[in-house]
Design a protein around this motif. Structure first.
Motif, mmCIF file in Angstrom:
data_model
loop_
_atom_site.group_PDB
_atom_site.id
_atom_site.type_symbol
_atom_site.label_atom_id
_atom_site.label_comp_id
_atom_site.label_asym_id
_atom_site.label_seq_id
_atom_site.Cartn_x
_atom_site.Cartn_y
_atom_site.Cartn_z
ATOM 1 N N ASP A 153 0.872 -1.172 0.000
ATOM 2 C CA ASP A 153 0.000 0.000 0.000
ATOM 3 C C ASP A 153 0.914 1.227 0.000
ATOM 4 O OD1 ASP A 153 -1.955 1.869 0.231
ATOM 5 O OD2 ASP A 153 -2.547 1.356 2.276
ATOM 6 N N GLY A 154 1.129 1.781 -1.166
ATOM 7 C CA GLY A 154 2.178 2.780 -1.367
ATOM 8 C C GLY A 154 2.077 4.010 -0.493
ATOM 9 N N PRO A 155 3.182 4.750 -0.400
ATOM 10 C CA PRO A 155 3.194 6.000 0.363
ATOM 11 C C PRO A 155 2.403 7.076 -0.366
ATOM 12 C CG PRO A 155 5.256 5.724 -0.810
ATOM 13 C CD PRO A 155 4.470 4.476 -1.061
ATOM 14 N N HIS A 156 2.088 8.130 0.374
ATOM 15 C CA HIS A 156 1.317 9.245 -0.180
ATOM 16 C C HIS A 156 1.987 10.559 0.207
ATOM 17 C CE1 HIS A 156 -1.959 6.440 -1.089
ATOM 18 N NE2 HIS A 156 -1.814 5.958 0.130
ATOM 19 N N PRO A 157 1.804 11.601 -0.603
ATOM 20 C CA PRO A 157 2.321 12.912 -0.206
ATOM 21 C C PRO A 157 1.807 13.304 1.183
ATOM 22 C CG PRO A 157 1.638 12.971 -2.494
ATOM 23 C CD PRO A 157 1.198 11.630 -1.955
ATOM 24 N N GLY A 158 2.719 13.785 2.002
ATOM 25 C CA GLY A 158 2.370 14.132 3.383
ATOM 26 C C GLY A 158 2.767 13.083 4.390
ATOM 27 N N ASP A 159 2.991 11.832 3.945
ATOM 28 C CA ASP A 159 3.497 10.799 4.852
ATOM 29 C C ASP A 159 4.930 11.156 5.269
ATOM 30 O OD1 ASP A 159 1.137 9.472 4.454
ATOM 31 O OD2 ASP A 159 1.985 7.872 3.215
ATOM 32 N N LEU A 160 5.366 10.607 6.395
ATOM 33 C CA LEU A 160 6.708 10.879 6.912
ATOM 34 C C LEU A 160 7.581 9.638 6.822
ATOM 35 C CD1 LEU A 160 5.873 12.830 10.222
ATOM 36 C CD2 LEU A 160 6.555 13.807 8.025
ATOM 37 N N ILE A 161 8.832 9.831 6.440
ATOM 38 C CA ILE A 161 9.851 8.788 6.528
ATOM 39 C C ILE A 161 10.752 9.158 7.697
ATOM 40 C CG2 ILE A 161 11.818 7.693 5.397
ATOM 41 C CD1 ILE A 161 10.426 8.280 2.717
ATOM 42 N N GLU A 177 13.917 8.328 10.184
ATOM 43 C CA GLU A 177 15.160 7.588 10.349
ATOM 44 C C GLU A 177 15.403 7.282 11.822
ATOM 45 O OE1 GLU A 177 18.532 8.587 7.679
ATOM 46 O OE2 GLU A 177 17.446 10.478 7.399
ATOM 47 N N ALA A 178 16.312 6.361 12.079
ATOM 48 C CA ALA A 178 16.597 5.942 13.454
ATOM 49 C C ALA A 178 17.182 7.075 14.284
ATOM 50 C CB ALA A 178 17.546 4.743 13.444
ATOM 51 N N ASP A 179 17.880 8.028 13.631
ATOM 52 C CA ASP A 179 18.492 9.126 14.380
ATOM 53 C C ASP A 179 17.527 10.279 14.645
ATOM 54 O OD1 ASP A 179 18.225 10.287 11.907
ATOM 55 O OD2 ASP A 179 20.371 10.595 11.555
ATOM 56 N N GLY A 180 16.253 10.106 14.286
ATOM 57 C CA GLY A 180 15.251 11.116 14.571
ATOM 58 C C GLY A 180 14.924 12.043 13.408
ATOM 59 N N ARG A 181 15.698 11.997 12.341
ATOM 60 C CA ARG A 181 15.389 12.852 11.192
ATOM 61 C C ARG A 181 14.090 12.391 10.536
ATOM 62 N NH1 ARG A 181 20.826 13.043 7.739
ATOM 63 N NH2 ARG A 181 20.831 10.842 8.403
ATOM 64 N N ARG A 182 13.295 13.379 10.124
ATOM 65 C CA ARG A 182 11.976 13.102 9.557
ATOM 66 C C ARG A 182 11.880 13.785 8.200
ATOM 67 N NH1 ARG A 182 7.979 12.661 13.806
ATOM 68 N NH2 ARG A 182 6.693 14.198 12.748
ATOM 69 N N TRP A 183 11.419 13.028 7.216
ATOM 70 C CA TRP A 183 11.320 13.524 5.848
ATOM 71 C C TRP A 183 9.864 13.490 5.408
ATOM 72 C CZ3 TRP A 183 15.838 15.231 3.583
ATOM 73 C CH2 TRP A 183 17.019 14.870 4.236
ATOM 74 N N THR A 184 9.352 14.630 4.987
ATOM 75 C CA THR A 184 7.977 14.717 4.507
ATOM 76 C C THR A 184 7.945 14.428 3.011
ATOM 77 O OG1 THR A 184 7.377 16.351 6.189
ATOM 78 C CG2 THR A 184 5.986 16.237 4.239
ATOM 79 N N ILE A 185 7.144 13.454 2.622
ATOM 80 C CA ILE A 185 7.058 13.063 1.217
ATOM 81 C C ILE A 185 6.269 14.114 0.438
ATOM 82 C CG2 ILE A 185 6.158 11.339 -0.390
ATOM 83 C CD1 ILE A 185 6.677 9.221 1.730
ATOM 84 N N LEU A 186 6.872 14.621 -0.640
ATOM 85 C CA LEU A 186 6.235 15.629 -1.486
ATOM 86 C C LEU A 186 5.625 15.025 -2.745
ATOM 87 C CD1 LEU A 186 9.017 18.385 -1.347
ATOM 88 C CD2 LEU A 186 7.082 18.076 0.213
ATOM 89 N N GLU A 187 6.250 13.961 -3.248
ATOM 90 C CA GLU A 187 5.806 13.368 -4.516
ATOM 91 C C GLU A 187 6.194 11.902 -4.547
ATOM 92 O OE1 GLU A 187 7.443 13.945 -8.950
ATOM 93 O OE2 GLU A 187 6.381 15.720 -8.186
ATOM 94 N N VAL A 188 5.351 11.084 -5.160
ATOM 95 C CA VAL A 188 5.586 9.633 -5.223
ATOM 96 C C VAL A 188 5.487 9.156 -6.667
ATOM 97 C CG1 VAL A 188 4.789 7.358 -4.472
ATOM 98 C CG2 VAL A 188 4.613 9.311 -2.913
ATOM 99 N N GLN A 189 6.449 8.311 -7.071
ATOM 100 C CA GLN A 189 6.416 7.663 -8.375
ATOM 101 C C GLN A 189 6.658 6.164 -8.196
ATOM 102 O OE1 GLN A 189 9.709 9.995 -10.012
ATOM 103 N NE2 GLN A 189 8.315 10.745 -11.590
ATOM 104 N N LEU A 190 6.024 5.366 -9.037
ATOM 105 C CA LEU A 190 6.268 3.925 -9.064
ATOM 106 C C LEU A 190 7.255 3.658 -10.192
ATOM 107 C CD1 LEU A 190 5.510 1.208 -7.824
ATOM 108 C CD2 LEU A 190 3.585 1.094 -9.406
#
Length: 216
Positions: free
Chosen positions: A73-81, A83-96
């Motif tokens: 069930d793929g990611p969507h814009p606005g979801d967060l990635i 990392e273990a060190d606490g960094r958080r990345w907001t997804i802006l665009e998704v491609q398959l």
């Protein structure tokens, strides 16, 4: 991170470049809103791609590659990635991509993009009945280490009788998607405690929620 990464290769085979991350769904609650991904790979957005994006991407953005096998069930814009060190990345665009085996996500670290240079603690009032019968608030930390930036907003002069008092208002940009109201306080690293007067959600996924506050 492997310098010889081949976009059509199986991510699980790129052992020196992949890492374990959490995908947090936008608006998700608890464990149901989180997915563990064992083989995620981050690559810098190429300069030519950033230049061709009409300002949608910057060189500080990252292209995350997530295996479809681990995230059907793929990611969507606005979801967060996360990392273990606490960094958080907001997804802006998704491609398959890669013959539909991989999600390529352009993502941005909003804490860096918006210069969130402080880590604040959010307190929440827990009301407990006292012996006299009245309910009094007990302030407890509900979130610690929230990336934030406290910015002066305006100063207001309140007059009561012959007393004049200057009240300073601030705007707090928050790197976390938690709604706030009058039951909350924000504790800054310098010990200043702020009362929450209002809160507004980010209107776009590349923006941040904002709280209007004043010192207690």
């Amino acid at each position: 991170m492997s310098a010889n990464f081949e976009p059509s290769a199986d991510l699980a085979q790129v052992a020196d470049g992949t890492q374990r991350v959490r995908l947090v769904r936008r608006g998700g609650v608890g464990a149901a809103g989180e997915v563990e991904i064992a083989h995620a790979l981050a690559r810098a957005v190429a300069q030519r791609e950033a230049a061709a994006s009409d300002g949608r991407y910057t060189r500080s953005d990252v292209a995350w590659h997530l295996p479809v096998a681990e995230l059907p069930d793929g990611p969507h814009p606005g979801d967060l990635i996360c990392e273990a060190d606490g960094r958080r990345w907001t997804i802006l665009e998704v491609q398959l991509v890669a013959v539909r085996t991989r999600w390529r996500c352009i993502a941005r670290n909003l804490a860096i993009a918006h210069a969130l240079d402080q880590a604040v603690t959010v307190l929440e009032a827990i009301y407990q009945k006292q012996p006299c019968g009245a309910a009094e608030p007990i302030w407890r930390a509900c979130r610690t280490g929230v990336p934030a930036r406290v910015q002066p907003l305006r100063a207001e002069v309140n007059v009561a009788g012959q007393t004049r008092r200057t009240v300073r208002r601030y705007r707090v940009y928050l790197g976390d998607l938690l709604p706030l109201d009058q039951r909350h306080r924000i504790l800054a690293p310098d010990g200043t405690l702020y009362r929450v007067l209002g809160w507004s959600a980010a209107e776009r996924i590349d923006q941040l929620p904002v709280a209007e506050v004043e010192p207690c």
